[in-house]
Design a protein around this motif. Structure first.
Motif, PDB file in Angstrom:
ATOM      1  N   GLY A 170       0.786  -1.072   0.059  1.00 41.74           N
ATOM      2  CA  GLY A 170       0.030   0.127   0.091  1.00 41.74           C
ATOM      3  C   GLY A 170       0.977   1.156  -0.001  1.00 41.74           C
ATOM      4  N   GLU A 171       2.001   1.196  -0.360  1.00 40.37           N
ATOM      5  CA  GLU A 171       3.093   2.261  -0.227  1.00 40.37           C
ATOM      6  C   GLU A 171       2.877   2.932  -1.717  1.00 40.37           C
ATOM      7  OE1 GLU A 171       4.995   4.084   1.888  1.00 40.37           O
ATOM      8  OE2 GLU A 171       4.053   2.649   3.468  1.00 40.37           O
ATOM      9  N   LEU A 172       2.476   4.239  -1.821  1.00 41.31           N
ATOM     10  CA  LEU A 172       2.534   4.919  -3.016  1.00 41.31           C
ATOM     11  C   LEU A 172       4.084   5.179  -3.494  1.00 41.31           C
ATOM     12  CD1 LEU A 172       0.623   6.559  -5.222  1.00 41.31           C
ATOM     13  CD2 LEU A 172       1.052   8.580  -4.033  1.00 41.31           C
ATOM     14  N   LEU A 173       4.304   4.614  -4.697  1.00 42.90           N
ATOM     15  CA  LEU A 173       5.670   4.753  -5.396  1.00 42.90           C
ATOM     16  C   LEU A 173       5.714   6.099  -6.246  1.00 42.90           C
ATOM     17  CD1 LEU A 173       6.107   1.030  -6.203  1.00 42.90           C
ATOM     18  CD2 LEU A 173       6.903   2.460  -4.302  1.00 42.90           C
ATOM     19  N   ARG A 174       4.701   6.307  -7.197  1.00 44.99           N
ATOM     20  CA  ARG A 174       4.393   7.270  -7.990  1.00 44.99           C
ATOM     21  C   ARG A 174       3.295   7.720  -8.396  1.00 44.99           C
ATOM     22  NH1 ARG A 174       7.520   3.686 -11.584  1.00 44.99           N
ATOM     23  NH2 ARG A 174       9.521   4.044 -10.541  1.00 44.99           N
ATOM     24  N   SER A 175       3.080   9.031  -8.960  1.00 41.95           N
ATOM     25  CA  SER A 175       1.841   9.142  -9.516  1.00 41.95           C
ATOM     26  C   SER A 175       1.919  10.121 -10.506  1.00 41.95           C
ATOM     27  CB  SER A 175       0.837   9.959  -8.221  1.00 41.95           C
ATOM     28  OG  SER A 175       1.236  11.107  -8.023  1.00 41.95           O
ATOM     29  N   LEU A 193       1.170   4.200  -9.008  1.00 41.53           N
ATOM     30  CA  LEU A 193       1.949   2.835  -9.038  1.00 41.53           C
ATOM     31  C   LEU A 193       1.919   2.826  -7.384  1.00 41.53           C
ATOM     32  CD1 LEU A 193       3.337   0.864 -10.752  1.00 41.53           C
ATOM     33  CD2 LEU A 193       5.285   1.885 -10.176  1.00 41.53           C
ATOM     34  N   TYR A 194       1.996   1.597  -6.857  1.00 39.90           N
ATOM     35  CA  TYR A 194       1.977   1.214  -5.402  1.00 39.90           C
ATOM     36  C   TYR A 194       2.492  -0.148  -5.356  1.00 39.90           C
ATOM     37  CZ  TYR A 194      -2.440  -0.926  -6.385  1.00 39.90           C
ATOM     38  OH  TYR A 194      -3.403  -1.949  -6.741  1.00 39.90           O
ATOM     39  N   THR A 195       2.846  -0.403  -3.877  1.00 42.07           N
ATOM     40  CA  THR A 195       3.098  -1.774  -3.618  1.00 42.07           C
ATOM     41  C   THR A 195       1.917  -2.633  -2.985  1.00 42.07           C
ATOM     42  OG1 THR A 195       3.762  -0.880  -1.558  1.00 42.07           O
ATOM     43  CG2 THR A 195       5.356  -0.927  -2.788  1.00 42.07           C
ATOM     44  N   SER A 196       2.327  -3.850  -3.239  1.00 41.83           N
ATOM     45  CA  SER A 196       1.094  -4.896  -2.841  1.00 41.83           C
ATOM     46  C   SER A 196       1.801  -6.066  -2.384  1.00 41.83           C
ATOM     47  CB  SER A 196       0.049  -4.861  -3.913  1.00 41.83           C
ATOM     48  OG  SER A 196      -1.361  -5.677  -3.386  1.00 41.83           O
ATOM     49  N   THR A 197       0.775  -7.041  -2.442  1.00 40.30           N
ATOM     50  CA  THR A 197       1.587  -8.315  -1.988  1.00 40.30           C
ATOM     51  C   THR A 197       0.987  -9.500  -2.830  1.00 40.30           C
ATOM     52  OG1 THR A 197       1.148  -7.628   0.359  1.00 40.30           O
ATOM     53  CG2 THR A 197       1.463  -9.895   0.223  1.00 40.30           C
ATOM     54  N   SER A 198       1.833 -10.207  -3.282  1.00 44.07           N
ATOM     55  CA  SER A 198       1.699 -11.388  -4.146  1.00 44.07           C
ATOM     56  C   SER A 198       0.784 -12.614  -3.618  1.00 44.07           C
ATOM     57  CB  SER A 198       2.746 -11.861  -5.059  1.00 44.07           C
ATOM     58  OG  SER A 198       3.815 -12.231  -4.184  1.00 44.07           O
ATOM     59  N   PRO A 226       6.438  -8.957  -1.575  1.00 45.81           N
ATOM     60  CA  PRO A 226       6.111  -7.703  -2.182  1.00 45.81           C
ATOM     61  C   PRO A 226       6.123  -7.733  -3.907  1.00 45.81           C
ATOM     62  CG  PRO A 226       8.094  -7.568  -0.950  1.00 45.81           C
ATOM     63  CD  PRO A 226       7.846  -9.010  -1.091  1.00 45.81           C
ATOM     64  N   THR A 227       4.919  -6.854  -4.149  1.00 50.10           N
ATOM     65  CA  THR A 227       5.036  -6.712  -5.658  1.00 50.10           C
ATOM     66  C   THR A 227       4.513  -5.550  -5.921  1.00 50.10           C
ATOM     67  OG1 THR A 227       3.906  -7.700  -7.438  1.00 50.10           O
ATOM     68  CG2 THR A 227       2.592  -7.635  -5.570  1.00 50.10           C
ATOM     69  N   VAL A 228       4.272  -5.145  -7.162  1.00 56.22           N
ATOM     70  CA  VAL A 228       3.871  -3.694  -7.532  1.00 56.22           C
ATOM     71  C   VAL A 228       2.718  -3.754  -8.518  1.00 56.22           C
ATOM     72  CG1 VAL A 228       4.582  -1.688  -9.069  1.00 56.22           C
ATOM     73  CG2 VAL A 228       6.317  -2.843  -7.620  1.00 56.22           C
ATOM     74  N   SER A 229       1.824  -2.918  -8.347  1.00 53.27           N
ATOM     75  CA  SER A 229       0.460  -2.696  -9.143  1.00 53.27           C
ATOM     76  C   SER A 229       0.140  -1.410  -9.388  1.00 53.27           C
ATOM     77  CB  SER A 229      -0.543  -3.186  -8.165  1.00 53.27           C
ATOM     78  OG  SER A 229      -1.945  -3.400  -9.035  1.00 53.27           O
ATOM     79  N   LEU A 279      -7.392  -3.320  -1.900  1.00 52.46           N
ATOM     80  CA  LEU A 279      -7.151  -2.592  -0.605  1.00 52.46           C
ATOM     81  C   LEU A 279      -6.047  -1.940  -0.764  1.00 52.46           C
ATOM     82  CD1 LEU A 279      -8.146  -5.574   1.546  1.00 52.46           C
ATOM     83  CD2 LEU A 279      -9.505  -3.487   1.442  1.00 52.46           C
ATOM     84  N   ASP A 280      -4.771  -2.139  -1.456  1.00 52.15           N
ATOM     85  CA  ASP A 280      -3.709  -1.497  -1.355  1.00 52.15           C
ATOM     86  C   ASP A 280      -3.677  -0.219  -2.232  1.00 52.15           C
ATOM     87  OD1 ASP A 280      -2.125  -3.116   0.624  1.00 52.15           O
ATOM     88  OD2 ASP A 280      -1.623  -4.652  -1.021  1.00 52.15           O
ATOM     89  N   ALA A 281      -4.583  -0.452  -3.257  1.00 54.33           N
ATOM     90  CA  ALA A 281      -4.765   0.959  -4.097  1.00 54.33           C
ATOM     91  C   ALA A 281      -5.336   1.863  -3.145  1.00 54.33           C
ATOM     92  CB  ALA A 281      -5.628   0.403  -5.240  1.00 54.33           C
ATOM     93  N   SER A 282      -6.433   1.601  -2.626  1.00 54.75           N
ATOM     94  CA  SER A 282      -7.072   2.554  -1.610  1.00 54.75           C
ATOM     95  C   SER A 282      -6.050   3.252  -0.646  1.00 54.75           C
ATOM     96  CB  SER A 282      -8.321   2.018  -0.874  1.00 54.75           C
ATOM     97  OG  SER A 282      -9.157   1.823  -1.831  1.00 54.75           O
ATOM     98  N   ARG A 283      -5.175   2.202   0.016  1.00 53.83           N
ATOM     99  CA  ARG A 283      -4.136   2.773   0.975  1.00 53.83           C
ATOM    100  C   ARG A 283      -3.265   3.693   0.191  1.00 53.83           C
ATOM    101  NH1 ARG A 283      -2.000  -3.006   3.309  1.00 53.83           N
ATOM    102  NH2 ARG A 283      -2.966  -2.824   5.432  1.00 53.83           N
ATOM    103  N   ALA A 284      -2.723   3.377  -0.834  1.00 52.89           N
ATOM    104  CA  ALA A 284      -1.812   4.286  -1.734  1.00 52.89           C
ATOM    105  C   ALA A 284      -2.528   5.664  -2.202  1.00 52.89           C
ATOM    106  CB  ALA A 284      -1.412   3.475  -3.106  1.00 52.89           C
ATOM    107  N   ALA A 285      -3.863   5.735  -2.497  1.00 49.13           N
ATOM    108  CA  ALA A 285      -4.411   6.772  -2.983  1.00 49.13           C
ATOM    109  C   ALA A 285      -4.751   7.785  -1.673  1.00 49.13           C
ATOM    110  CB  ALA A 285      -5.745   6.477  -3.215  1.00 49.13           C
ATOM    111  N   ARG A 286      -4.672   7.487  -0.365  1.00 45.75           N
ATOM    112  CA  ARG A 286      -4.570   8.060   0.714  1.00 45.75           C
ATOM    113  C   ARG A 286      -3.342   8.989   0.825  1.00 45.75           C
ATOM    114  NH1 ARG A 286      -5.886   5.647   5.781  1.00 45.75           N
ATOM    115  NH2 ARG A 286      -6.968   7.958   6.126  1.00 45.75           N
ATOM    116  N   GLN A 287      -2.154   8.647   0.188  1.00 45.84           N
ATOM    117  CA  GLN A 287      -1.016   9.266   0.411  1.00 45.84           C
ATOM    118  C   GLN A 287      -0.934  10.434  -0.830  1.00 45.84           C
ATOM    119  OE1 GLN A 287       1.948   6.298   0.498  1.00 45.84           O
ATOM    120  NE2 GLN A 287       0.233   4.818   1.258  1.00 45.84           N
TER     121      GLN A 287
END
Length: 593
Positions: free
Chosen positions: A238-243, A260-265, A270-273, A359-367
């Motif tokens: 759920g970490e925001l990497l870039r926008s 672009l954010y981190t997620s879990t495979s 860790p993976t990226v979505s 869920l991780d997309a929503s976490r990242a968007a909050r950043q």
């Protein structure tokens, strides 16, 4: 073969002609599927081979030693018998083989005919070359459309048998009489033959062009540097990497970003979505309500990411989404899913992987620094997205305790994967979905080795479909490709085994940690209403409270269309969940499914 017929006695040719004519008429007016036709074709090849052996034996018995041909004369009849036997006994295997043999045979015949044309008289050379060209082109088209080829060949065989029968009767009776009477054939027939051959070539070219046009794919942009994973990937999901700002397909009164954010495979690494964020152009003060969206099927290859589409916000309940953003001030966050846009293979219909991405997309968007978003969210999803939405509701409390899901709306969700795989396995849409599963699960469940266990003739179609997205022209091409897979993609024994077990494991089941709305169109040909009703009944029986709504006359896409009665209901249901109103529960009086 022609020489063998010519050497047969006139009564034999008359009998064969009458038999061929009767067979052609019967075949033309009998309703057969491709497998029944394949069995008949196999039996016919065996009979033809035996007939040729009998004719050759009879001709050899009356021939002088000099007139008798060598042992090679038995090669074609024996090959026909063996090929026919295999095709007749294994029609599931024989159908694609027969289609391939037809295509290859037409091309080989065309090449040989073109060579033969140069050894014929000049008056017939042009017609021969035109006919040969038509044969080669039609053979190539036949390989592209194997099922359609068998359908056409059935009719074509009927016409050909009738033609051969009439020709044999003509040669044996009428033309023989004409020769005795001294009647000659007009040279105009040669001109007509040339014109007919030219027409056949023109038709073949049109078929090839039409085939290419129907099966063309969209010119989609390849994922650029934005989608590349950074060298040092954060370990936290759920970490925001870039926008970056996104302008394509943004509704009036809204603004958007690509993230672009981190997620879990699936294995926990860790993976990226990637994904999109859609927000009102002029947000109200305070925290904006958050809408987490699980998108429907768009394909399984990287260019199929919604964030790469010219219409990234047109998926699912697009009309309701626009209203929520523009009129009610919500912010919508949609995950592309890992493997769409980003590197890797999408975990298509693998529940927990989809849910983590959402869920991780929503976490990242909050950043995002431009927005101030609430930790409370409502989850939406249609079709595959409905499947993902249900899984999101199932794991949210444990996987993302920093988010609070206050409601989940699943529209025509793929809730019973095994049931859908069974009922949709033979239709074109089901074959497309099966092809996507085969491409995705071969990576995520390597122990299945799906690629090696597909039904005969399915692999080429699966490979082509897996490279196509499921929207715009690509969707048309994918469906057409699906119609040309002769068998169901997965054999029944595979569905009854480990694949079936995994399909059941990836079917969402309660408990769900938020109020649930399940909407289903009663005219849905893909997610069948009776399957949805059965799944809902099972959840209710297990004590899961939910609101099940059905919509007569609405199909899979019409359910979430702009004129659907669900559209205003979905908006109101979402607002009610946000405002803390008690969620409806009609488990005690479920509508008919």
């Amino acid at each position: 073969m022609t020489r063998t017929f010519e050497r047969a006695a006139p009564p034999v040719r008359v009998a064969l002609g009458a038999l061929a004519l009767a067979a052609g008429v019967t075949l033309a007016f009998t309703d057969l599927d491709i497998f029944a036709f394949t069995r008949i074709a196999g039996i016919a090849l065996v009979a033809l081979g035996l007939g040729l052996i009998a004719l050759e034996a009879g001709a050899s018995a009356s021939a002088t030693p000099r007139e008798r041909r060598g042992p090679w004369r038995w090669l074609a009849p024996v090959a026909l018998i063996l090929t026919g036997a295999v095709i007749a006994i294994r029609s599931d295997f024989g159908a694609p083989v027969l289609a391939a043999l037809i295509g290859i045979g037409l091309m080989v015949y065309g090449v040989l005919s073109s060579m033969q044309s140069f050894r014929t008289h000049e008056s017939r050379r042009l017609a021969g070359l035109l006919s040969a060209g038509a044969s080669i082109i039609i053979g190539f088209v036949s390989l592209t459309w194997p099922v359609l080829t068998l359908d056409f060949i059935r009719i074509g065989t009927a016409v050909w048998l009738a033609f051969v029968g009439l020709r044999l009767l003509f040669e044996s009776l009428i033309r023989r009489w004409a020769r005795r009477a001294g009647i000659t054939w007009s040279p105009k027939l040669r001109v007509r033959h040339t014109l007919a051959a030219g027409g056949a070539l023109a038709l073949a070219v049109l078929l090839a062009i039409g085939s290419g046009w129907l099966l063309r794919s969209d010119n989609r942009p390849a994922p650029g540097n934005f989608y590349a994973s950074p060298a040092n990937l954060p370990g936290e999901p759920g970490e925001l990497l870039r926008s970056e700002p996104l302008t394509a397909g943004v509704p009036k009164g809204a603004r958007a970003w690509r993230i672009l954010y981190t997620s879990t495979s699936g294995d926990g690494s860790p993976t990226v979505s990637s994904g999109t964020v859609l927000a009102p152009l002029h947000p109200a003060s305070g925290e904006a309500p958050l809408l987490s969206i699980s998108h429907g099927t768009t394909g399984v290859s990287r260019p199929c990411a919604p964030s790469l589409s010219a219409t990234p916000f047109a998926d699912g309940a697009a009309t309701s989404l626009t209203e929520m953003i523009v009129e009610h001030g919500w912010v919508g966050v949609t995950s592309d899913y890992t493997g769409l846009g980003t590197e890797g293979q999408e975990a298509y219909l693998i529940g927990e992987d989809e849910a983590r991405n959402v869920l991780d997309a929503s976490r990242a968007a909050r950043q995002l620094s431009e927005l101030h978003l609430s930790h409370r969210t409502v989850v939406w999803g249609h079709s595959q997205g409905g499947h993902g939405a249900l899984w999101t509701a199932k794991i949210a409390a444990k996987y993302a305790p920093d988010l609070t899901v206050v409601g989940t709306a699943a529209m025509a969700p793929a809730s019973d994967l095994y049931g859908l795989a069974e009922v949709d396995k033979s239709n074109a849409g089901g074959k497309v979905i099966s092809a996507y599963i085969a491409a995705s699960w071969d990576t995520h469940y390597p122990e299945l080795n799906l690629r090696a266990h597909l039904t005969p003739g399915s692999a080429p179609g699966v490979d082509r479909i897996s490279q196509l997205c499921f929207n715009d022209q690509d969707a048309i091409a994918a469906i057409l490709r699906g119609t040309q897979i002769p068998n169901q993609v997965f054999p029944d024994k595979l569905l009854a085994g480990e694949l079936g077990t995994l399909l059941r494991e990836n079917s969402p089941k309660g408990p769900f940690d938020s109020p649930l709305l399940v909407a289903q169109g009663l005219a849905d040909p893909l997610v069948l209403p009776q399957l949805q009703r059965s799944w809902v009944g099972d959840q209710c029986a297990a004590g899961v409270p939910l609101d099940f709504r059905t919509y007569p006359g609405l199909g899979h896409m019409e359910l979430v269309g702009p004129k659907s009665p669900l559209t205003p209901q979905l908006v109101q249901w979402t607002l009610d969940r946000w405002n803390g109103k008690q969620a409806p529960n009609n488990c005690g009086s479920l509508p008919a499914g």
